[in-house]
Design a protein around this motif. Structure first.
Motif, PDB file in Angstrom:
ATOM      1  N   GLU A   1       0.855  -1.192   0.000  1.00  0.00           N
ATOM      2  CA  GLU A   1       0.000   0.000   0.000  1.00  0.00           C
ATOM      3  C   GLU A   1       0.887   1.235   0.000  1.00  0.00           C
ATOM      4  N   ILE A   2       0.684   2.083  -0.994  1.00  0.00           N
ATOM      5  CA  ILE A   2       1.515   3.282  -1.171  1.00  0.00           C
ATOM      6  C   ILE A   2       0.618   4.510  -1.151  1.00  0.00           C
ATOM      7  N   GLU A   3       0.929   5.430  -0.258  1.00  0.00           N
ATOM      8  CA  GLU A   3       0.168   6.687  -0.183  1.00  0.00           C
ATOM      9  C   GLU A   3       1.137   7.855  -0.238  1.00  0.00           C
ATOM     10  N   THR A   4       0.817   8.835  -1.050  1.00  0.00           N
ATOM     11  CA  THR A   4       1.675  10.019  -1.175  1.00  0.00           C
ATOM     12  C   THR A   4       0.833  11.280  -1.049  1.00  0.00           C
ATOM     13  N   ARG A   5       1.504  12.346  -0.658  1.00  0.00           N
ATOM     14  CA  ARG A   5       0.831  13.649  -0.529  1.00  0.00           C
ATOM     15  C   ARG A   5       1.598  14.696  -1.306  1.00  0.00           C
ATOM     16  N   TRP A   6       0.859  15.481  -2.075  1.00  0.00           N
ATOM     17  CA  TRP A   6       1.419  16.588  -2.855  1.00  0.00           C
ATOM     18  C   TRP A   6       0.748  17.870  -2.388  1.00  0.00           C
ATOM     19  N   SER A   7       1.510  18.936  -2.209  1.00  0.00           N
ATOM     20  CA  SER A   7       0.914  20.219  -1.800  1.00  0.00           C
ATOM     21  C   SER A   7       1.690  21.369  -2.412  1.00  0.00           C
ATOM     22  N   GLU A   8       1.002  22.488  -2.583  1.00  0.00           N
ATOM     23  CA  GLU A   8       1.660  23.702  -3.079  1.00  0.00           C
ATOM     24  C   GLU A   8       1.254  24.874  -2.198  1.00  0.00           C
ATOM     25  N   GLU A   9       2.190  25.789  -2.029  1.00  0.00           N
ATOM     26  CA  GLU A   9       1.975  26.945  -1.172  1.00  0.00           C
ATOM     27  C   GLU A   9       2.212  28.232  -1.932  1.00  0.00           C
ATOM     28  N   GLU A  10       1.642  29.282  -1.410  1.00  0.00           N
ATOM     29  CA  GLU A  10       1.882  30.624  -1.947  1.00  0.00           C
ATOM     30  C   GLU A  10       1.978  31.559  -0.762  1.00  0.00           C
ATOM     31  N   ALA A  11       3.117  32.209  -0.615  1.00  0.00           N
ATOM     32  CA  ALA A  11       3.374  33.107   0.515  1.00  0.00           C
ATOM     33  C   ALA A  11       3.158  32.385   1.847  1.00  0.00           C
ATOM     34  N   GLY A  12       3.551  31.114   1.883  1.00  0.00           N
ATOM     35  CA  GLY A  12       3.448  30.359   3.121  1.00  0.00           C
ATOM     36  C   GLY A  12       2.078  29.788   3.413  1.00  0.00           C
ATOM     37  N   VAL A  13       1.113  30.005   2.506  1.00  0.00           N
ATOM     38  CA  VAL A  13      -0.251  29.499   2.717  1.00  0.00           C
ATOM     39  C   VAL A  13      -0.527  28.380   1.715  1.00  0.00           C
TER      40      VAL A  13
ATOM     41  N   GLN B   1      -2.202  26.281  -0.896  1.00  0.00           N
ATOM     42  CA  GLN B   1      -3.222  26.591  -1.893  1.00  0.00           C
ATOM     43  C   GLN B   1      -3.904  25.340  -2.460  1.00  0.00           C
ATOM     44  N   GLY B   2      -3.281  24.221  -2.283  1.00  0.00           N
ATOM     45  CA  GLY B   2      -3.858  22.984  -2.803  1.00  0.00           C
ATOM     46  C   GLY B   2      -3.070  21.793  -2.310  1.00  0.00           C
TER      47      GLY B   2
ATOM     48  N   GLY C   1       0.160  -4.250 -11.454  1.00  0.00           N
ATOM     49  CA  GLY C   1       0.530  -2.853 -11.490  1.00  0.00           C
ATOM     50  C   GLY C   1      -0.199  -2.125 -10.369  1.00  0.00           C
ATOM     51  N   ALA C   2      -0.052  -0.819 -10.308  1.00  0.00           N
ATOM     52  CA  ALA C   2      -0.691  -0.022  -9.266  1.00  0.00           C
ATOM     53  C   ALA C   2      -2.207  -0.038  -9.444  1.00  0.00           C
ATOM     54  N   LEU C   3      -2.907  -0.386  -8.375  1.00  0.00           N
ATOM     55  CA  LEU C   3      -4.374  -0.388  -8.369  1.00  0.00           C
ATOM     56  C   LEU C   3      -4.847   0.813  -7.555  1.00  0.00           C
ATOM     57  N   PRO C   4      -5.485   1.790  -8.165  1.00  0.00           N
ATOM     58  CA  PRO C   4      -5.914   2.979  -7.420  1.00  0.00           C
ATOM     59  C   PRO C   4      -6.989   2.625  -6.406  1.00  0.00           C
ATOM     60  N   ARG C   5      -6.832   3.119  -5.158  1.00  0.00           N
ATOM     61  CA  ARG C   5      -7.809   2.820  -4.123  1.00  0.00           C
ATOM     62  C   ARG C   5      -8.506   4.060  -3.595  1.00  0.00           C
ATOM     63  N   ALA C   6      -7.812   5.197  -3.548  1.00  0.00           N
ATOM     64  CA  ALA C   6      -8.455   6.396  -3.004  1.00  0.00           C
ATOM     65  C   ALA C   6      -7.686   7.638  -3.420  1.00  0.00           C
ATOM     66  N   SER C   7      -8.424   8.743  -3.473  1.00  0.00           N
ATOM     67  CA  SER C   7      -7.805  10.039  -3.770  1.00  0.00           C
ATOM     68  C   SER C   7      -8.623  11.143  -3.105  1.00  0.00           C
ATOM     69  N   GLU C   8      -7.926  12.126  -2.579  1.00  0.00           N
ATOM     70  CA  GLU C   8      -8.575  13.315  -2.023  1.00  0.00           C
ATOM     71  C   GLU C   8      -7.760  14.530  -2.432  1.00  0.00           C
ATOM     72  N   SER C   9      -8.417  15.485  -3.080  1.00  0.00           N
ATOM     73  CA  SER C   9      -7.713  16.696  -3.512  1.00  0.00           C
ATOM     74  C   SER C   9      -8.458  17.931  -3.019  1.00  0.00           C
ATOM     75  N   GLN C  10      -7.677  18.924  -2.669  1.00  0.00           N
ATOM     76  CA  GLN C  10      -8.221  20.206  -2.210  1.00  0.00           C
ATOM     77  C   GLN C  10      -7.553  21.327  -2.984  1.00  0.00           C
ATOM     78  N   ARG C  11      -8.365  22.298  -3.377  1.00  0.00           N
ATOM     79  CA  ARG C  11      -7.834  23.444  -4.093  1.00  0.00           C
ATOM     80  C   ARG C  11      -8.534  24.706  -3.615  1.00  0.00           C
ATOM     81  N   SER C  12      -7.729  25.737  -3.356  1.00  0.00           N
ATOM     82  CA  SER C  12      -8.271  27.005  -2.888  1.00  0.00           C
ATOM     83  C   SER C  12      -8.963  27.736  -4.039  1.00  0.00           C
TER      84      SER C  12
END
Length: 427
Positions: free
Chosen positions: A332-344, A346-347, A369-380
């Motif tokens: 089971e592999i889980e990763t997190r990606w995030s981006e910031e702007e001025a320290g806040v 944004q997604g 191969g990789a079997l997708p199980r879940a995804s959660e994304s947030q965007r400002s």
């Protein structure tokens, strides 16, 4: 969804049974900051007459010099005639007379019809002579005859990849190079794979493939990775044999010593750092034969301005999936990606996938191969945080088949294409 369609973690072609499907661009692509590249990818090679890139045999990946079974069965006189014709073909190829080399190999095939090694070398000569259709026919026949002969099969698959590239069939080239590397990792096959537009060792979808190995130690895998990347300086290539002691840290969850049941002897993750801007994680499963490695289960970028990528879960657990035999391994592999702007922030996006692995009667470890199980994304947005979530359920039916289910309306296109029933056979 970045996690399933980017080159970093889950950016692979969808390799479903019997074919491939590329990830489509997302409806709202996120801009990615540029990062320094250690070196540019090589320019595409001329289609008609590629230039030799490696020293002569036996280090050339196109040539497997061990006599094949069909040649060993010849009489002494026939074998001498065959070997003389092969030697002439190789000499003519080295001299640049590729068409004459092609015909010399044809003479060798009259003595040993269907010999896969000779067919492979004839196809290689045809490639350099610009006779691509003949190269493809010879190599496809060779590939059918070489199954079960690992090194020879790897050489033929490499040759097929080169022909597919020359014919502008990048998806077929990708499949050939990936399979060749699983059988016999080699710098040339790796270089050509990574030079493709979507080049990656990462496989997405339920198709089952052999793992690399077996290795006598994790250190042997690390050394091979360094050679494949062409990194002569050991200090410039980082390898942490146990990712729990590296960047992976607390994300790594594997059974402790004494808690692994047969046929498995140990489960772990390996961490490599091929350059200052990347870290890769590889799953390693140990059996009585040695260590088997599933490479690049997660690939993350490092030191990107205002962007962070990290592994939040690297788990390996023993679970009885099919029944009636040895237990399987679920990664089971889980990763997190995030981006910031001025320290806040944004997604952000969290993606979770699984790989299902088993040991066949032949003693070879294979995984999906990789079997997708879940995804959660947030965007400002101007109205606040926009959140998107989806999950995919995985079960094994009474006949031992893999069943993936979910709401196709909320899934991205590559994931929705996987819904349904798939064979799950690790042999």
């Amino acid at each position: 969804m970045r996690g399933l369609c980017g080159v970093a973690l889950l950016g692979a072609l969808l390799l479903a049974e019997g074919g491939g499907l590329g990830c489509e661009a997302e409806s709202r692509p996120r801009p990615r900051p540029a990062r320094p590249e250690p070196e540019a990818k090589p320019a595409p090679e001329p289609a008609a007459r590629p230039e030799p890139e490696l020293p002569p045999e036996p280090t050339d990946p196109s040539i497997e010099d061990t006599p094949s079974k069909s040649v060993e069965a010849l009489s002494p006189t026939e074998r001498r005639a065959h070997l003389n014709a092969v030697a002439e073909g190789r000499r003519l190829h080295r001299d640049g007379d590729y068409l004459a080399a092609f015909h010399a190999f044809a003479r060798a095939l009259k003595v040993a019809p269907g010999d896969p090694r000779t067919l492979s070398e004839q196809g290689w000569a045809a490639l350099f002579a610009g006779r691509l259709d003949e190269a493809q026919r010879a190599l496809e026949e060779a590939e059918r005859g070489a199954r079960g002969q690992r090194r020879l099969h790897a050489s033929i698959l490499y040759n097929l990849g080169r022909v597919a590239e020359a014919q502008s069939r990048p998806k077929d080239a990708l499949l050939a190079y990936q399979e060749s590397l699983r059988l016999r990792p080699h710098p040339a096959a790796y270089r050509h794979l990574m030079g493709l537009p979507d080049g990656t060792r990462y496989v997405f979808g339920p198709s089952i493939q052999r793992l690399q190995g077996p290795y006598d130690s994790v250190a042997s895998f690390c050394a091979q990775e360094r050679r494949m990347l062409g990194e002569e300086d050991e200090a410039a290539f980082g390898c942490v044999p146990d990712a729990a002691k590296g960047i992976g840290g607390k994300a790594v969850q594997v059974p402790g010593r004494g808690r692994v049941s047969a046929p498995w002897k140990a489960l772990r993750f390996i961490e490599t750092r091929p350059d200052p801007y990347a870290v890769r994680f590889h799953a390693a499963l140990r059996t009585a034969e040695g260590w088997w490695v599933l490479p690049d289960v997660a690939s993350l970028a490092r030191d990107l301005p205002e962007t962070q990528e990290r592994a939040t879960r690297l788990s390996a657990a023993i679970e009885e999936l099919v029944g009636g035999g040895d237990a399987e391994v679920v990664l089971e592999i889980e990763t997190r990606w995030s981006e910031e702007e001025a320290g806040v922030e944004q997604g952000a996006e969290i993606d979770r996938v699984e790989f299902l692995c088993g040991l066949g009667a032949s003693g070879v470890v294979r995984c999906t191969g990789a079997l997708p199980r879940a995804s959660e994304s947030q965007r400002s947005t101007s109205e606040g945080m926009d959140t998107t979530r989806w999950t995919v359920e995985r079960r094994i039916d009474a006949e031992g088949r893999l069943v993936l289910s979910g709401d196709a309306k909320v899934l991205n296109e590559p994931t929705a294409a996987l819904l349904g029933t798939h064979p799950l056979v690790f042999e």
